[in-house]
Design an enzyme around this catalytic site. Sequence first.
Site, PDB file in Angstrom:
ATOM      1  N   ASP A  10       4.584   0.572  -2.629  1.00 51.86           N
ATOM      2  CA  ASP A  10       5.240   1.823  -2.556  1.00 51.86           C
ATOM      3  C   ASP A  10       4.840   2.656  -1.185  1.00 51.86           C
ATOM      4  O   ASP A  10       5.544   3.218  -0.371  1.00 51.86           O
ATOM      5  CB  ASP A  10       4.724   2.654  -3.656  1.00 51.86           C
ATOM      6  CG  ASP A  10       5.584   4.060  -3.953  1.00 51.86           C
ATOM      7  OD1 ASP A  10       6.689   4.081  -3.507  1.00 51.86           O
ATOM      8  OD2 ASP A  10       4.672   4.965  -4.163  1.00 51.86           O
ATOM      9  N   ASP A  35      -6.381  -1.048   3.422  1.00 55.31           N
ATOM     10  CA  ASP A  35      -6.751   0.118   4.349  1.00 55.31           C
ATOM     11  C   ASP A  35      -6.453  -0.751   5.922  1.00 55.31           C
ATOM     12  O   ASP A  35      -5.882   0.252   6.677  1.00 55.31           O
ATOM     13  CB  ASP A  35      -8.208   0.339   4.222  1.00 55.31           C
ATOM     14  CG  ASP A  35      -9.267  -0.648   3.962  1.00 55.31           C
ATOM     15  OD1 ASP A  35      -8.744  -1.956   4.100  1.00 55.31           O
ATOM     16  OD2 ASP A  35     -10.426  -0.304   4.041  1.00 55.31           O
ATOM     17  N   LYS A  67      -6.948  -5.015  -2.117  1.00 53.45           N
ATOM     18  CA  LYS A  67      -8.149  -4.236  -1.915  1.00 53.45           C
ATOM     19  C   LYS A  67      -9.219  -5.115  -2.820  1.00 53.45           C
ATOM     20  O   LYS A  67     -10.037  -4.325  -3.456  1.00 53.45           O
ATOM     21  CB  LYS A  67      -8.045  -2.783  -2.425  1.00 53.45           C
ATOM     22  CG  LYS A  67      -9.263  -1.980  -2.276  1.00 53.45           C
ATOM     23  CD  LYS A  67      -9.245  -1.666  -0.634  1.00 53.45           C
ATOM     24  CE  LYS A  67     -10.698  -0.896  -0.373  1.00 53.45           C
ATOM     25  NZ  LYS A  67     -11.126  -0.733   0.890  1.00 53.45           N
ATOM     26  N   TYR A  89       1.131   1.267 -12.224  1.00 57.04           N
ATOM     27  CA  TYR A  89       2.303   1.837 -12.719  1.00 57.04           C
ATOM     28  C   TYR A  89       2.529   1.919 -14.023  1.00 57.04           C
ATOM     29  O   TYR A  89       3.277   2.465 -14.636  1.00 57.04           O
ATOM     30  CB  TYR A  89       3.448   1.383 -12.106  1.00 57.04           C
ATOM     31  CG  TYR A  89       3.902   2.135 -10.607  1.00 57.04           C
ATOM     32  CD1 TYR A  89       2.977   2.256  -9.694  1.00 57.04           C
ATOM     33  CD2 TYR A  89       5.172   2.737 -10.342  1.00 57.04           C
ATOM     34  CE1 TYR A  89       3.346   2.653  -8.394  1.00 57.04           C
ATOM     35  CE2 TYR A  89       5.630   3.337  -8.974  1.00 57.04           C
ATOM     36  CZ  TYR A  89       4.353   3.405  -8.151  1.00 57.04           C
ATOM     37  OH  TYR A  89       4.786   3.935  -7.034  1.00 57.04           O
ATOM     38  N   ASP A 130       6.640   3.220   2.612  1.00 60.48           N
ATOM     39  CA  ASP A 130       7.074   4.465   3.235  1.00 60.48           C
ATOM     40  C   ASP A 130       6.405   4.651   4.739  1.00 60.48           C
ATOM     41  O   ASP A 130       7.198   5.064   5.679  1.00 60.48           O
ATOM     42  CB  ASP A 130       6.400   5.650   2.379  1.00 60.48           C
ATOM     43  CG  ASP A 130       7.307   6.294   1.471  1.00 60.48           C
ATOM     44  OD1 ASP A 130       8.144   5.593   0.950  1.00 60.48           O
ATOM     45  OD2 ASP A 130       7.330   7.710   1.085  1.00 60.48           O
TER      46      ASP A 130
END
Length: 370
Positions: free
Chosen positions: A247, A223, A191, A141, A251
Amino acid sequence: MKAKITLLPGDGIGPEVVEAASELLKTVGEVFGHKFEMDSYLIGGCAIDEYKSPLPEKTLKACEDADAILLGAVGGLKWDDPSAKVRPEQGLLGLRKNLDLYANLRPVLPHPDLVSASPLKKEYLEGVDMLVVRELTGGIYFGQPRHRQSVNGETQAVDTMVYKTSEIERAARLAFSLAHERKNKVSSIDKSNVLETSRLWRETVSSVSKEYPSVILEHLLVDAAAMHLLTRPSDFDVIVTSNLFGDILTDEASVLTGSMGNMPSASLGSKKNSFGLPLGLYEPIHGSAPDIAGKGVANPIGTILSSALLLRHSLGLEEEAKALENAVDVTLNTGIRTADIATQEKEPVSTEKMTAKIIENFDQLEIISG
Ligand code: IPM
Ligand code: MN
């Protein structure tokens, strides 16, 4: 108590849900004898329209001087031109960075009566109670360089993911100390099979874990974690992860609660307010939802629960926070629903009606508990 709360309604449904939450805060103040001074400032798209900046100086100053900040949402189609130099989202990112709000807490606690609002089978939702700690001021970000350039006659875009040990350490410490107050488990998500930043993340979280011997640590690849969140959500206690992964995963996790509209968040950092408590930014995790903006149908619960987190973390008002959460619980128990969580049998209610019901239940509960 006298406290200064800066309101940042923002864009889209932001003003509607912040209005709802500020009414609840006013009620809490009246019932418990506190004075909350609440003033609104512009952020995001509406601030671009008025000041050509998504985070005007006046707004930033009002946030720095506040005891806590309550935000609705930023963004919308009007400011979505991909070639625009200024974007509404920069206002929110700038605020997080300026106030050093390095950790975003996103609790995921499905209400038992909303199980049918989730597409997941009921047995998967039993016992789900997790808290995601999303690193908020680093990673892709904010990493530099970020730009577009022309390479061999075609356009190339660059974003950069960067993490420093100290940034990972402080997010991890918070996650471990929160887990210590809960079910003593931290799931760190990265990751690391591909990304160097993730290898540093994993190494650093492991080394911080030595300071918390009673907390169990597991590492998951993002994942796989995305799948586990839906196949075994009740196994999670505290999740700690980077800005981008947090983020995306929150969701996804909101599906467990029936709707994004239900989910609150608290962003905390190093700055203290006039009570010596964290100067926090509180906001629902949903966006500005331009499709329903101005229609008066948005679910205010995510923002109302964010204001409960505000009372708890920035004002130290635990009893008031619990009372507010209780009022939301009881209201959902009565079957009243906004459109996003409604079932077919019942007519959904407006933002205003939902808010009025929560206020009514808050008052009643307080009369009973006396
Ligand atoms: C969130 C939002 C923001 C983010 C946007 C609006 C910049 O999606 O708070 O989750 O990506 O952090
Ligand atoms: Mn988001």
